[in-house]
Design a protein around this motif. Sequence first.
Motif, PDB file in Angstrom:
ATOM      1  N   SER A 197       0.820  -1.204   0.000  1.00 19.13           N
ATOM      2  CA  SER A 197       0.000   0.000   0.000  1.00 19.13           C
ATOM      3  C   SER A 197       0.856   1.256   0.000  1.00 19.13           C
ATOM      4  N   THR A 198       0.285   2.327  -0.512  1.00 15.74           N
ATOM      5  CA  THR A 198       0.913   3.632  -0.334  1.00 15.74           C
ATOM      6  C   THR A 198       0.842   4.015   1.146  1.00 15.74           C
ATOM      7  N   ASP A 199       1.748   4.862   1.566  1.00 14.26           N
ATOM      8  CA  ASP A 199       1.851   5.248   2.971  1.00 14.26           C
ATOM      9  C   ASP A 199       0.904   6.413   3.249  1.00 14.26           C
ATOM     10  N   VAL A 200      -0.380   6.106   3.338  1.00 12.73           N
ATOM     11  CA  VAL A 200      -1.402   7.110   3.618  1.00 12.73           C
ATOM     12  C   VAL A 200      -2.307   6.591   4.727  1.00 12.73           C
ATOM     13  N   GLY A 201      -2.952   7.511   5.448  1.00 15.93           N
ATOM     14  CA  GLY A 201      -3.841   7.113   6.523  1.00 15.93           C
ATOM     15  C   GLY A 201      -3.138   6.187   7.502  1.00 15.93           C
ATOM     16  N   ASP A 202      -3.861   5.158   7.939  1.00 14.32           N
ATOM     17  CA  ASP A 202      -3.298   4.188   8.877  1.00 14.32           C
ATOM     18  C   ASP A 202      -2.870   2.891   8.189  1.00 14.32           C
ATOM     19  N   CYS A 203      -2.610   2.976   6.885  1.00 19.14           N
ATOM     20  CA  CYS A 203      -2.220   1.778   6.131  1.00 19.14           C
ATOM     21  C   CYS A 203      -0.981   1.119   6.717  1.00 19.14           C
ATOM     22  N   ALA A 204       0.007   1.916   7.090  1.00 20.30           N
ATOM     23  CA  ALA A 204       1.256   1.353   7.613  1.00 20.30           C
ATOM     24  C   ALA A 204       1.019   0.562   8.891  1.00 20.30           C
ATOM     25  N   ALA A 205       0.124   1.043   9.745  1.00 13.26           N
ATOM     26  CA  ALA A 205      -0.150   0.351  11.006  1.00 13.26           C
ATOM     27  C   ALA A 205      -0.836  -0.985  10.769  1.00 13.26           C
ATOM     28  N   ILE A 206      -1.666  -1.058   9.743  1.00  9.16           N
ATOM     29  CA  ILE A 206      -2.366  -2.313   9.456  1.00  9.16           C
ATOM     30  C   ILE A 206      -1.409  -3.300   8.791  1.00  9.16           C
ATOM     31  N   VAL A 207      -0.684  -2.825   7.787  1.00 10.74           N
ATOM     32  CA  VAL A 207       0.228  -3.702   7.047  1.00 10.74           C
ATOM     33  C   VAL A 207       1.351  -4.217   7.938  1.00 10.74           C
ATOM     34  N   ALA A 208       1.924  -3.318   8.746  1.00 13.07           N
ATOM     35  CA  ALA A 208       2.949  -3.674   9.746  1.00 13.07           C
ATOM     36  C   ALA A 208       4.237  -4.233   9.143  1.00 13.07           C
ATOM     37  N   ASP A 209       4.466  -4.047   7.878  1.00 18.19           N
ATOM     38  CA  ASP A 209       5.731  -4.457   7.242  1.00 18.19           C
ATOM     39  C   ASP A 209       6.201  -3.274   6.414  1.00 18.19           C
ATOM     40  N   LYS A 210       7.258  -2.621   6.852  1.00 10.62           N
ATOM     41  CA  LYS A 210       7.705  -1.387   6.199  1.00 10.62           C
ATOM     42  C   LYS A 210       8.076  -1.602   4.736  1.00 10.62           C
ATOM     43  N   ASP A 211       8.486  -2.817   4.380  1.00  5.28           N
ATOM     44  CA  ASP A 211       8.824  -3.084   2.978  1.00  5.28           C
ATOM     45  C   ASP A 211       7.604  -3.006   2.070  1.00  5.28           C
ATOM     46  N   ASN A 212       6.420  -3.186   2.660  1.00  2.00           N
ATOM     47  CA  ASN A 212       5.180  -3.192   1.883  1.00  2.00           C
ATOM     48  C   ASN A 212       4.435  -1.873   1.943  1.00  2.00           C
ATOM     49  N   VAL A 213       5.039  -0.868   2.544  1.00  2.76           N
ATOM     50  CA  VAL A 213       4.433   0.464   2.626  1.00  2.76           C
ATOM     51  C   VAL A 213       5.290   1.405   1.791  1.00  2.76           C
ATOM     52  N   ILE A 214       4.697   1.940   0.732  1.00  2.00           N
ATOM     53  CA  ILE A 214       5.445   2.674  -0.287  1.00  2.00           C
ATOM     54  C   ILE A 214       5.085   4.159  -0.265  1.00  2.00           C
ATOM     55  N   GLU A 215       6.105   4.992  -0.342  1.00  2.00           N
ATOM     56  CA  GLU A 215       5.879   6.436  -0.370  1.00  2.00           C
ATOM     57  C   GLU A 215       5.012   6.806  -1.577  1.00  2.00           C
ATOM     58  N   LEU A 216       4.044   7.667  -1.334  1.00  2.00           N
ATOM     59  CA  LEU A 216       3.130   8.092  -2.389  1.00  2.00           C
ATOM     60  C   LEU A 216       3.912   8.698  -3.552  1.00  2.00           C
ATOM     61  N   GLY A 217       3.657   8.195  -4.752  1.00  2.00           N
ATOM     62  CA  GLY A 217       4.322   8.701  -5.950  1.00  2.00           C
ATOM     63  C   GLY A 217       5.498   7.860  -6.416  1.00  2.00           C
ATOM     64  N   ASP A 218       5.961   6.934  -5.561  1.00  2.06           N
ATOM     65  CA  ASP A 218       7.108   6.096  -5.929  1.00  2.06           C
ATOM     66  C   ASP A 218       6.597   4.826  -6.622  1.00  2.06           C
ATOM     67  N   ASN A 219       6.096   4.993  -7.835  1.00  2.45           N
ATOM     68  CA  ASN A 219       5.525   3.870  -8.574  1.00  2.45           C
ATOM     69  C   ASN A 219       6.564   2.807  -8.900  1.00  2.45           C
ATOM     70  N   GLU A 220       7.799   3.227  -9.106  1.00  2.00           N
ATOM     71  CA  GLU A 220       8.854   2.279  -9.442  1.00  2.00           C
ATOM     72  C   GLU A 220       9.108   1.330  -8.273  1.00  2.00           C
ATOM     73  N   ARG A 221       9.200   1.879  -7.077  1.00  2.00           N
ATOM     74  CA  ARG A 221       9.425   1.049  -5.885  1.00  2.00           C
ATOM     75  C   ARG A 221       8.223   0.136  -5.647  1.00  2.00           C
ATOM     76  N   PHE A 222       7.028   0.652  -5.867  1.00  2.00           N
ATOM     77  CA  PHE A 222       5.805  -0.147  -5.680  1.00  2.00           C
ATOM     78  C   PHE A 222       5.849  -1.358  -6.609  1.00  2.00           C
ATOM     79  N   ALA A 223       6.141  -1.124  -7.888  1.00  2.00           N
ATOM     80  CA  ALA A 223       6.193  -2.216  -8.860  1.00  2.00           C
ATOM     81  C   ALA A 223       7.288  -3.219  -8.508  1.00  2.00           C
ATOM     82  N   ASN A 224       8.428  -2.716  -8.048  1.00  2.00           N
ATOM     83  CA  ASN A 224       9.536  -3.605  -7.688  1.00  2.00           C
ATOM     84  C   ASN A 224       9.181  -4.476  -6.487  1.00  2.00           C
ATOM     85  N   ARG A 225       8.432  -3.910  -5.536  1.00  2.00           N
ATOM     86  CA  ARG A 225       8.039  -4.710  -4.375  1.00  2.00           C
ATOM     87  C   ARG A 225       7.089  -5.826  -4.797  1.00  2.00           C
TER      88      ARG A 225
END
Length: 383
Positions: A305-333
């Motif tokens: 998920s993008t790092d918005v709202g409480d997504c990071a707290a639910i996902v709880a894995d920093k590797d799966n929380v992507i800075e908004l706008g970093d589409n390249e990193r999202f695709a690579n993950r």
Amino acid sequence: MNDEKRDTNLKILHVITGLNLGGAEMMLYKLIKASPNPADHVVISFLGGIMAERIEKLGAKVHVLNLTKNPFSIRPLKLVRLIKSIAPNAVQCWMYHANLVGTIFARMAGIKNVAWGIHHSISKFDKPSIKLINRLLAAVSHCPFCRAVVCCGTNPLTACKKTNYCESKLVEIPNGFDTSLFVFSEGNRKKIRDEFDVKNNEFLILHVGRYNWLKNYDALLEIFKKLRDKNPNAKLMMVGGGVDNPQINDKIKKLAIEDSVIITGARNDVHAIYSAADVGVLTSLSEGFPNVIGEAMLCERPFVSTDVGDCAAIVADKDNVIELGDNERFANRLLEISEMTKEERTEYGKRARAHIIENFEIEKIYEKYADLWGKFHHNAKMV
């Protein structure tokens, strides 16, 4: 408040803007379902929706006002009489418009125990009207018109503090999940993948949500395009009302990914569809506490998920929380997850489910609401 002191016979009135499929609407349904006696709950909704029938099947009464955008469609005296006839011990409002309107008419009906519900973090992407109502509520929160402001996560609570809501009334109660409904099923996986002709070797990405521009579909499709260029076996499934529209279809054609994208529209078997996926995604510009993340994780699916709202707290894995706008990193993950072995992905999924059960089980969340309403009823000091 412990179980011995809690009054279990409180009548709770919920005021909500509408009852279509959505995060807050689903949370209301789950909360009533988790209560000891759903008949103790009554719902007033400005608009109808599919959730009205589901809530009534639980045993709760639902009153749909069928309001229009015309403010004169509200019949004040009729609404006040309705609230008086319900005679609730507490009123729980859901979302900005309902917070405002529900408070006005509850107070007119002589009900002082009113709580608001904040299920969305205001961002620069929100409409001016929503921002205006949010500022108005922040000012009103310092008056004795509401007893508490329930925020569905840390991010909404922080946003409320920044907007100058009355801090002594802010209460964080996250959304909860039905851990018995959302369970991985090999049978459901085969059934859904057969229905949409998804092969065993194809990596299926799932996006669930009714259409809203804040879901950032352009980014979703561009991320998928980047992934598919590296993994030709990738497929994207988009589930949700209104998603099958010209804007999205034109974007899919422009990216030349028509053969790899599945659009289902709204479905009533999303709990089964999660099992068919290999990973869940959200690319949103703004969120509060999105239920789809926890639901997918309960079905033992990794989630990015993008790092918005409480997504990071639910996902709880920093590797799966992507800075908004970093589409390249999202695709690579997503590519990294697709390259995991079946055993690695299975173990990953089991950890995801355990995290949701430990932190967001709906029965535990209901207890938090029940404690809050009980404090209202017994005039306990709010903390």
